[in-house]
Structure formats: structure tokens, C-alpha cells
Design a protein around this motif. Structure first.
Motif, PDB file in Angstrom:
ATOM      1  N   GLU A  31       0.858  -1.643  -0.094  1.00 23.44           N
ATOM      2  CA  GLU A  31       0.122   0.244   0.060  1.00 23.44           C
ATOM      3  C   GLU A  31       0.979   1.394  -0.808  1.00 23.44           C
ATOM      4  O   GLU A  31       0.606   2.062  -0.329  1.00 23.44           O
ATOM      5  CB  GLU A  31      -1.082  -0.027   1.388  1.00 23.44           C
ATOM      6  CG  GLU A  31      -1.680  -0.583   0.925  1.00 23.44           C
ATOM      7  CD  GLU A  31      -3.293  -0.470   2.046  1.00 23.44           C
ATOM      8  OE1 GLU A  31      -4.049   0.192   2.176  1.00 23.44           O
ATOM      9  OE2 GLU A  31      -3.138  -1.340   3.811  1.00 23.44           O
ATOM     10  N   LYS A  32       1.596   1.457   0.343  1.00 20.82           N
ATOM     11  CA  LYS A  32       2.995   2.257   0.678  1.00 20.82           C
ATOM     12  C   LYS A  32       3.158   2.416  -0.440  1.00 20.82           C
ATOM     13  O   LYS A  32       3.647   3.523  -0.585  1.00 20.82           O
ATOM     14  CB  LYS A  32       3.907   2.335   2.181  1.00 20.82           C
ATOM     15  CG  LYS A  32       3.105   2.364   3.154  1.00 20.82           C
ATOM     16  CD  LYS A  32       4.122   2.115   4.375  1.00 20.82           C
ATOM     17  CE  LYS A  32       3.624   2.364   5.965  1.00 20.82           C
ATOM     18  NZ  LYS A  32       5.146   1.834   7.087  1.00 20.82           N
ATOM     19  N   MET A  33       3.463   1.134  -0.979  1.00 20.55           N
ATOM     20  CA  MET A  33       4.468   1.804  -2.440  1.00 20.55           C
ATOM     21  C   MET A  33       3.350   2.503  -3.562  1.00 20.55           C
ATOM     22  O   MET A  33       4.677   3.133  -4.068  1.00 20.55           O
ATOM     23  CB  MET A  33       4.823   0.576  -2.648  1.00 20.55           C
ATOM     24  CG  MET A  33       6.133  -0.173  -2.988  1.00 20.55           C
ATOM     25  SD  MET A  33       6.715  -1.644  -3.012  1.00 20.55           S
ATOM     26  CE  MET A  33       6.457  -1.571  -4.897  1.00 20.55           C
ATOM     27  N   ILE A  34       2.122   1.431  -3.825  1.00 22.94           N
ATOM     28  CA  ILE A  34       1.504   2.222  -4.757  1.00 22.94           C
ATOM     29  C   ILE A  34       1.264   3.649  -4.260  1.00 22.94           C
ATOM     30  O   ILE A  34       1.386   4.542  -5.076  1.00 22.94           O
ATOM     31  CB  ILE A  34       0.728   1.513  -4.726  1.00 22.94           C
ATOM     32  CG1 ILE A  34      -0.467   1.229  -3.660  1.00 22.94           C
ATOM     33  CG2 ILE A  34       1.027   0.002  -5.600  1.00 22.94           C
ATOM     34  CD1 ILE A  34      -1.856   0.744  -4.265  1.00 22.94           C
ATOM     35  N   LEU A  35       0.855   4.021  -2.757  1.00 22.07           N
ATOM     36  CA  LEU A  35       1.116   5.377  -2.255  1.00 22.07           C
ATOM     37  C   LEU A  35       1.915   6.565  -2.711  1.00 22.07           C
ATOM     38  O   LEU A  35       1.633   7.115  -3.130  1.00 22.07           O
ATOM     39  CB  LEU A  35       0.860   5.195  -0.868  1.00 22.07           C
ATOM     40  CG  LEU A  35       0.099   6.862  -0.328  1.00 22.07           C
ATOM     41  CD1 LEU A  35      -0.969   7.662  -0.536  1.00 22.07           C
ATOM     42  CD2 LEU A  35       0.143   6.485   1.473  1.00 22.07           C
TER      43      LEU A  35
END
Ligand SMILES: Nc1ncnc2c1ncn2[C@@H]1O[C@H](COP(=O)(O)OP(=O)(O)OP(=O)(O)O)[C@@H](O)[C@H]1O
Length: 823
Positions: free
Chosen positions: A756-760
């Protein structure tokens, strides 16, 4: 006398178990065996290569010239030898028969085979009638025979040169050629090709079979078939097609089979000039050419390719489908097993038509076979009865008894008992059809956007085989399930609250069903039965001795492409994990009935034993969840979650377009997503990560120092808290095991959050880049479009990650419930 000779010959070839089936089909003489075709083998329940090879050897012996016989003085046809073994009566014979072998090799077989003298003295009479006249009376249509001949190689190697025996062409080479995947393949063909042992090709080196190995015969047949299949019959013949031919040897024996049935375009679709976008490629592969529109409104086609155990198109008959789906299950329940055949697919795609069509549904064809077998002496000790109920909104209603409410319970042996269900004894197919017709009138249906008479409940038709003893004992059970159609918000049309609630319940139970089947297919240590009422009542169909066949039904028209893709992905997910790393493929997977005496049913103890090896479960689960990232199953409605409330009315991709096209919603939705990223909803993350028992505060009982659950409301599959009223008295080992599992869950959840953090981060970078560039109008428009595209990708990825998280939470909750209940 001729019947005795037949029995004697069968016994010599270790095939006496087929005698009842043969006599039920009117085959009482040895010569009749010469006329059997490949399709007849199947009708007679002769499925294993080993037995087919024996039959071929037997027919060879029957064909052997008489003068050979005269040279052989070792055995007479024999009053002595057959006198010794021949039973006086049929009952005597049944009483003396060895336990029914199923898939495995009986240890007796090898010994007996080695002591068998040459079978050359069996009298041979030349056939008097034509082969055609003497075929079995109940045969599938020629198309099925052709299909089955293609799928079931039968040739055996033998040092003795056999006289030519009339038999159908074994492989349809033209068919093989067309199986080659068409280029370009955009998506994957997820099911790996398996060899005749159900093991992925090129995956595992097996020691070469030796002459005294029990698998010798099968191995040499395989080699023979391989050499035949790889022989260059045509330069286009591919490796894949070879694999497919090899795979057919025992594929009907798999524990889970997943097939796809595509219905023809209906009148409305044809008049709207819709086209078929789901062509079949060979007998196992289906392509989906989904029409897509880019952000700049240009159109393109996205091709997805899926491979399943079988695929059927609109021209396939019920009989053809039956032969590859329910028929093996019928044989299976006669061996004392439990089997389930169900249809899953979008509303209006043909589930009811396939399963419960009053004239040709699979249940009717199965009943024909069941009563044919019951009429044989061999099964004279069994009788059939039927139960028919529906699962509507998480409750059970008896369709044969004025929709009385039913309760599902479990007996001491782990069998599910539907308390209060009325079971009708049936003596014929007609009986069954009239009982069904009566019950079907009570079924809950409603109108949806896609189907005027849509099933709003799951209907379960159970055919039970019981002994005629007092009290009767359960012998086998076959369940046909016509699932309610999977649907998305948009399908519901002007949905009222009731329709929405129905849809949510339907989707919830379909998700739970998929989870159970996946767990079953993987021999997972934990199967989440409690996910829904549907899976609860099917619990005993999912335990050790079960076989399951799923038929995914699809509508082939372009406007249903998204639904179709979802159905195919759902089906693919059910099967996908049967891959090279699946440990169950390395052992005697899926043969539980064989290993239990008399095909005994699974017991509560065996289940507990299975569960005890939990560390394996963790590594299996890893495999699942890794793959889940690419999953986009149904637009599952998750009740009691705010996020799910949005999902309730809008399907995944539509959600994005909705947000884009309704500016007033965009900010709102964006905010919501961002909010969730920054602080995930408490009911999803906080409970499971910080406290394995949910958010309910733990208190000490003050005596043993054990935690006690305080009261909370229970809701299956929702994210509300878990009920527990009694003190938890864990022993240390169990507690440790649970903690280990919980730790593994957290680590997978952390992986999700990392993603999630990566895509954010990625989308934030895109926003930054966009705001710093674009110095002229045209660039601005282009960048804006790019941004929209990136935003869509980001939302879709996020959606997938959340699905995985929901699955994790559900799994954990279900384990928690198990723990509490076991206490
Ligand atoms: N293979 C097929 N050949 C011909 N007609 C078909 C086929 N499959 C379905 N149909 C027709 O399509 C219509 C819808 O089929 P059916 O009611 O079986 O769909 P369903 O998947 O059960 O829908 P729901 O989930 O809404 O109950 C019916 O009129 C049926 O006769």
C-alpha cells in the motif's frame, strides 16, 4: 454357464468388481467384451488405466486362436479351478468379494496377478452380430464417444502381438493440433499441465518404473502414449497438446475439477448485434477478448487466456457435460464417498439450466445412472432418497416441506445433519423429477437486470444412498448445488434494500465457498467452513473423502465481458494453486477413500489430526496470499464496513469511473481512501494485529489467570467482534501454535501495508511530477489523461490489496472461532 465363464475370466484378470456393471448392461458372455468401445468402458465405470489395460489383455486372450489353447495343458476352463472360486449364488459372490478398490493398487492384486496362469483356455466364439448391434444400450451420443476417445488413451504395450481388436480411434489428431495456444497470449494459462499421475509436467523426476513396481503398467503406458503423442503426426503438433493428452489418463479422478460452460448468445443479444468474445481453444482453453476503451476513447481488445479441466461451448450437450463432470461423482458415491457438483457464474449465464433443468439437468442424468446401478444385484443393499432445500439470507428452508425452517448440526462423526429436513425415498428417475418439480416451485426467485427469473437463493439437491438396514446407514451423498448468481451492484437495477441485502449475502457466501474449495484443493489444515451458511452445510462435502466439481457458467457476449472475466478468474483461483509447489501433488493426494477400509467416511478425529500440523498451513497460505495480489474476483459486498457500503452499489472499475465523472464525489472518495491509508479502519487492522481475539478487552478470571472473553455480537465474515462466553483454557502448545500462526498473519498483513505504501508513494510522485511539468496547454491535457490513468491503476491495485487484507482478516477470525469452539 456363459455368465460363470465371464465371471471366471474377469476374476482371472482381477476385474470381477465390474461384473455387476456388466450384467446390469446385459453383458453376460465373454464374447460381448470384444465389442466394448472406449465410451462403453466409461459407462461401465472402468476408469483407471490399469483396469483398462486388464480389459484389453482379457479381450486379447478371448481373441487368441484356439490352437494355442490346445497346446496349453496347464489349466482347463475349468470346472476345477472355477469350481473352487465360483460362488454358488450372487449373494455368496458379493459376500466373498474383496473390498471395492477405488484408485489405489490393492496389495492383493499384484500377488494374485503373478500367480495367474495363462488365460488361454477361455472359449472363444466368433461374434455373430455386428459390433454396432451389440453395443451397450446406454451410450453417449457419438460426439461424446469421440470426445472421450480423444481424452482417454487406452493402448497398452504387450510382448504378445495382439490380433487387431475393433475399437475406436484413440486420439483425434486434428483436435490435438487445434489445442495449441493461439498467439498472442496476453494473460496466463494458469493451470499447469499435469502428467498421468496428476504431477506437473517437467516438475518432478520419478524413478523409472521397474517391472515389479506396482506402477509398472501405468508407467509403460504413459511412455507408450508419450511416444505416440509426440510422434510427428503433423508439424504443428505442440508440446502442450501432448501434455493435454497425457493428462487425460486420470483427470476425472481429481479431487477438484473445474470446468467452464459457455452458453450460446440469446435472442436479445443477437438482435443487439452482440458478438461472442469467448472462443474456445481446444478442449481446455478459453480465450476472452474483452473490449476496452482507453482514456482517450480509443478502443482496444484485451485478451485473457485461461485453461481449465474442461471447457464446453454452446453446442455441447448436457450428456457431454455430464460425462466429464457429474458422472465420475456418481461412481464415487457408490464407493462410499461424498461428492458435490455445483455451478457458479453470473446471473443469467446458465447455472440452473446446467444443474437443475427439469428435463436435462445434470441431476436427471445422474439419477438415470444411479437407478441403473441400484437395479444391479451388487447394489441391492442400497436405496436412494432425496432432500431439497434452499439457503436464503443465511437461513435454511425445506423446499419439500412447505419451506419449514431447518437447522444445520454436526453429529459425533463430523457429518452435517440438516435437522428437520424431509427426505423422500425415491425408486426411479420419475420419482426424483416429480419431487424436484414440487420443491422447485417454492424456490425464491426475483427479477434482476440480467435475468427475469433469477435464483435468489442457493438450492441444494441431495441424493443420498443409504443401506437398507435398520436403522439405515449413510453410504454416499451427491449434492447438486445451483448457486444464486454472482452479481454486481449494477446488475440489481433499481435495487431496493432487500435486493441489496440479498446480493450482499449471495456474494459473501460465494466468497466463502471459494475459500473452502481452495483450502480443500490444497489440503490446507484449516478450511474456513464457518464463512457462511452455505459452507457450513457443505462441511462434510469438503472433508477427507470428498470430490467436487465446479462448473463455471459464462455468457459469451461482449457487454458481459467484465462478469465473464470475473467468473473465469474466480474459477481460475479455485484451481490455480494446484501448482508445482503444492505439496499435495507429491503424495497420495485426493485418494482418501481408497486408504480407508470400505471407503469409510472421514471422522472428527481425522480432522483434528489434520489440523494439528499447522506449520504446514502457514507455508501453504503464503503461496495463496502471494498470488492474491493479482486477484479481482467478485465485487464482493462486505457488510458492516463503511468501505463495503460503497462497494455495495458500484463494481470495482465502475467505482473509478463514477468518481471521475462525478466531481462532487471525487474529493470525498479521495479523502476516504487517503484516510484509510493513513489510519486503516480499526475493525480491519487494529483488532487483528494487536489482539488475536478481536477488540474485546481481555480480563483475567483471577484463578487460573486465563483470559476470558467478554460478550460481543457475532457475525460471520463481517468485521464485528467475536462472541465468546466461556473461559479459554488453552494448553501451552496450542497457545504457541496459535501465536505462531498469528505472527505469520501479521507478517503477511505487513506485506500488504508495504505494498500500500509503495503504491501511495508512486501516486504521490506522479502528482508532484505532474504539477511541476506541463508548460503548455496540450501537454497539460496529455498529462492530465496520464494522471487519470495512473489514478485508475492505483485504485485498482489498492482494491486488490484490500481484498487480500479482508481475506486475511476473515481467515484469522475463522481460526479464532475454531479455537474458541474447541475450548
Ligand atoms: N447452454 C445453454 N443453452 C441454451 N440456453 C441456455 C443455456 N444456458 C442458459 N440458457 C438459457 O438462459 C436463460 C438463463 O439461464 P439460467 O436461468 O439457467 O441462468 P442462471 O445462471 O441460473 O441465472 P440466475 O443466477 O439469475 O438464476 C434461460 O432461459 C436458459 O434456458
Amino acid at each position: 454357464m456363459s455368465a460363470a465363464l465371464l465371471l471366471d475370466a474377469l476374476r482371472r484378470h482381477d476385474l470381477e468388481e465390474y461384473y455387476p456393471n456388466l450384467s446390469a448392461q446385459g453383458i453376460s458372455k465373454l464374447d460381448n467384451l470384444l465389442q466394448l468401445s472406449e465410451a462403453d468402458y466409461s459407462r461401465l465405470g472402468i476408469r483407471s488405466l490399469e483396469d483398462k489395460t486388464r480389459f484389453l489383455a482379457l479381450t486379447r486372450d478371448i481373441n487368441m486362436p484356439r490352437n494355442n489353447n490346445s497346446n496349453n495343458t496347464s489349466i482347463k476352463p475349468s470346472n476345477q479351478s472355477s469350481e473352487r472360486t465360483k460362488p454358488k449364488t450372487a449373494m455368496d459372490w458379493i459376500a466373498r468379494k474383496r473390498p471395492l478398490p477405488t484408485n489405489g493398487h490393492s496389495p492383493e492384486r499384484k500377488t494374485r496377478r503373478m500367480t495367474i496362469a495363462p488365460q488361454t483356455l477361455i472359449p472363444r466364439t466368433p461374434p455373430k452380430t455386428s459390433a454396432r448391434d451389440r453395443r451397450l444400450s446406454y451410450l453417449p451420443p457419438p460426439s461424446v464417444q469421440r470426445d472421450m476417445a480423444h481424452r482417454s488413451p487406452t493402448k497398452a504395450q504387450s510382448p504378445i502381438k495382439p490380433r487387431p481388436i475393433p475399437r475406436p480411434k484413440i486420439m483425434d489428431e486434428e483436435h490435438i493440433i487445434t489445442e495449441a495456444p493461439k498467439q498472442p497470449i496476453v494473460e496466463k494459462a494458469s493451470t499447469r499441465y499435469l502428467d498421468a499421475y496428476g504431477i506437473p509436467m517437467n516438475q518432478r523426476a520419478r524413478p523409472a518404473p521397474t517391472s515389479d513396481s506396482p506402477t509398472h503398467q501405468q508407467g509403460s503406458l504413459e511412455a507408450f502414449l508419450q511416444s505416440k503423442a509426440t510422434r510427428p503426426t503433423n508439424q504443428n503438433t505442440t508440446k502442450a497438446s501432448t501434455a493435454i493428452c497425457l493428462n487425460t489418463a486420470n483427470d476425472l479422478n481429481q479431487r477438484i475439477r473445474v470446468c467452464v460452460r459457455k452458453r450460446p448468445l440469446n435472442k436479445k443479444e443477437t438482435s443487439n448485434q452482440e458478438v461472442d468474445i469467448a472462443p474456445l481453444r481446444g478442449s481446455r482453453t478459453i480465450e476472452l477478448n474483452a473490449p476496452k476503451t482507453r482514456i482517450d476513447l480509443t478502443r482496444y481488445t484485451e485478451t485473457h487466456t485461461f485453461t481449465f479441466d474442461d471447457t464446453f461451448d454452446g453446442s455441447s450437450s448436457h450428456t457431454q457435460i455430464y460425462a466429464r463432470t457429474a458422472q465420475p461423482l456418481v461412481d464415487y458415491i457408490f464407493k462410499g464417498g461424498r461428492a458435490t457438483c455445483f455451478a457458479h457464474g453470473q446471473t443469467g449465464s446458465g447455472k440452473t439450466y446446467t444443474m437443475l433443468d427439469p428435463n436435462h439437468g445434470l441431476y436427471v442424468l445422474a439419477a438415470q445412472d444411479i437407478f441403473r446401478l441400484l437395479s444391479s444385484e451388487y447394489y441391492a443393499h442400497l436405496s436412494a432418497s432425496v432432500g431439497f432445500y434452499e439457503i436464503y439470507q443465511g437461513q435454511l428452508f425445506d423446499l419439500l416441506n412447505q419451506k419449514n425452517k431447518l437447522v444445520a448440526r454436526e453429529d459425533g462423526n463430523g457429518n452435517v445433519v440438516i435437522a428437520g429436513l424431509r427426505e423422500y425415498p425415491i425408486g426411479s428417475v420419475e420419482d426424483l423429477m416429480s419431487v424436484f418439480e414440487y420443491g422447485n416451485q417454492g424456490r425464491t426467485t426475483g427479477k434482476t437486470g440480467a435475468n427475469n427469473k433469477s435464483s435468489r437463493s442457493h438450492a441444494v439437491l441431495q441424493i443420498l444412498l443409504k443401506t437398507k438396514t435398520t436403522p439405515p446407514k449413510m453410504h454416499g451423498k451427491l449434492s447438486f448445488i445451483d448457486l444464486a448468481g454472482s452479481e454486481r451492484g449494477a446488475d440489481r437495477g433499481d435495487a431496493n434494500d432487500k435486493a441489496r441485502q440479498e446480493g450482499a449475502e449471495i456474494n459473501k457466501s460465494l466468497l466463502a465457498l471459494k475459500e473452502c474449495i481452495r483450502a480443500l484443493d490444497q489440503n490446507k489444515n484449516h478450511t474456513p467452513f464457518r464463512g457462511s451458511k452455505l459452507t457450513q452445510v457443505l462441511r462434510d462435502s469438503f472433508t477427507g473423502d470428498s470430490r467436487t466439481c465446479m462448473i463455471a457458467t459464462i455468457s459469451p457476449n461482449n457487454s458481459n465481458s467484465e462478469h465473464t472475466l470475473n467468473t473465469l478468474r474466480y474459477a481460475d483461483r479455485v484451481k490455480q494453486l494446484r501448482g508445482e509447489n503444492d505439496p499435495r501433488l507429491m503424495g497420495d493426494y485426493g485418494r482418501n477413500v481408497d486408504s480407508k477400509e470400505g471407503g469409510g467416511l472421514v471422522t472428527a478425529e481425522t480432522e483434528v489430526e489434520v489440523r494439528d500440523t499447522d506449520s504446514q498451513s502457514v507455508s501453504n497460505s503464503d503461496a495463496i496470499y502471494e498470488n492474491d495480489a493479482s486477484e479481482n474476483l467478485l465485487d464482493v459486498d462486505f457488510p458492516s464496513s463503511e468501505v463495503a457500503a460503497n462497494a455495495l452499489t458500484t463494481p470495482t472499475n465502475e467505482r473509478y469511473y463514477h468518481a471521475i465523472s462525478a466531481p462532487e464525489l471525487t474529493t470525498d472518495r479521495q479523502e476516504k481512501y487517503l484516510q484509510r491509508l493513513e489510519s486503516p479502519p480499526a475493525e480491519v487492522f487494529d483488532q487483528s494485529m494487536d489482539d488475536p481475539f478481536g477488540s474485546v478487552p481481555l480480563v483475567r478470571d483471577g484463578t487460573a489467570g486465563q483470559p476470558i472473553r467478554t460478550n460481543a455480537s457475532e457475525s460471520d465474515m463481517s468485521f464485528s467482534t467475536v462472541t465468546a462466553t466461556t473461559a479459554t483454557t488453552c494448553n501451552e502448545a496450542r497457545l504457541r501454535k496459535f501465536v505462531r500462526m498469528h505472527r505469520a498473519q501479521i507478517s503477511r498483513m505487513e506485506d500488504c501495508i508495504k505494498k500500500e505504501k509503495m503504491i501511495l508513494g508512486k501516486i504521490s510522485m506522479t502528482i508532484l511530477t505532474e504539477s511541476s511539468g506541463a508548460d503548455d496547454m496540450e501537454d497539460d491535457i496529455l498529462d492530465h489523461q496520464q494522471l487519470k490513468q495512473d489514478y485508475e491503476d492505483y485504485l485498482n491495485d489498492l482494491d486488490d490489496i484490500l481484498d487480500t487484507q479482508f481475506d486475511l482478516v476473515n481467515d484469522l477470525k475463522s481460526r479464532i472461532k475454531d479455537e474458541l469452539e474447541e475450548e
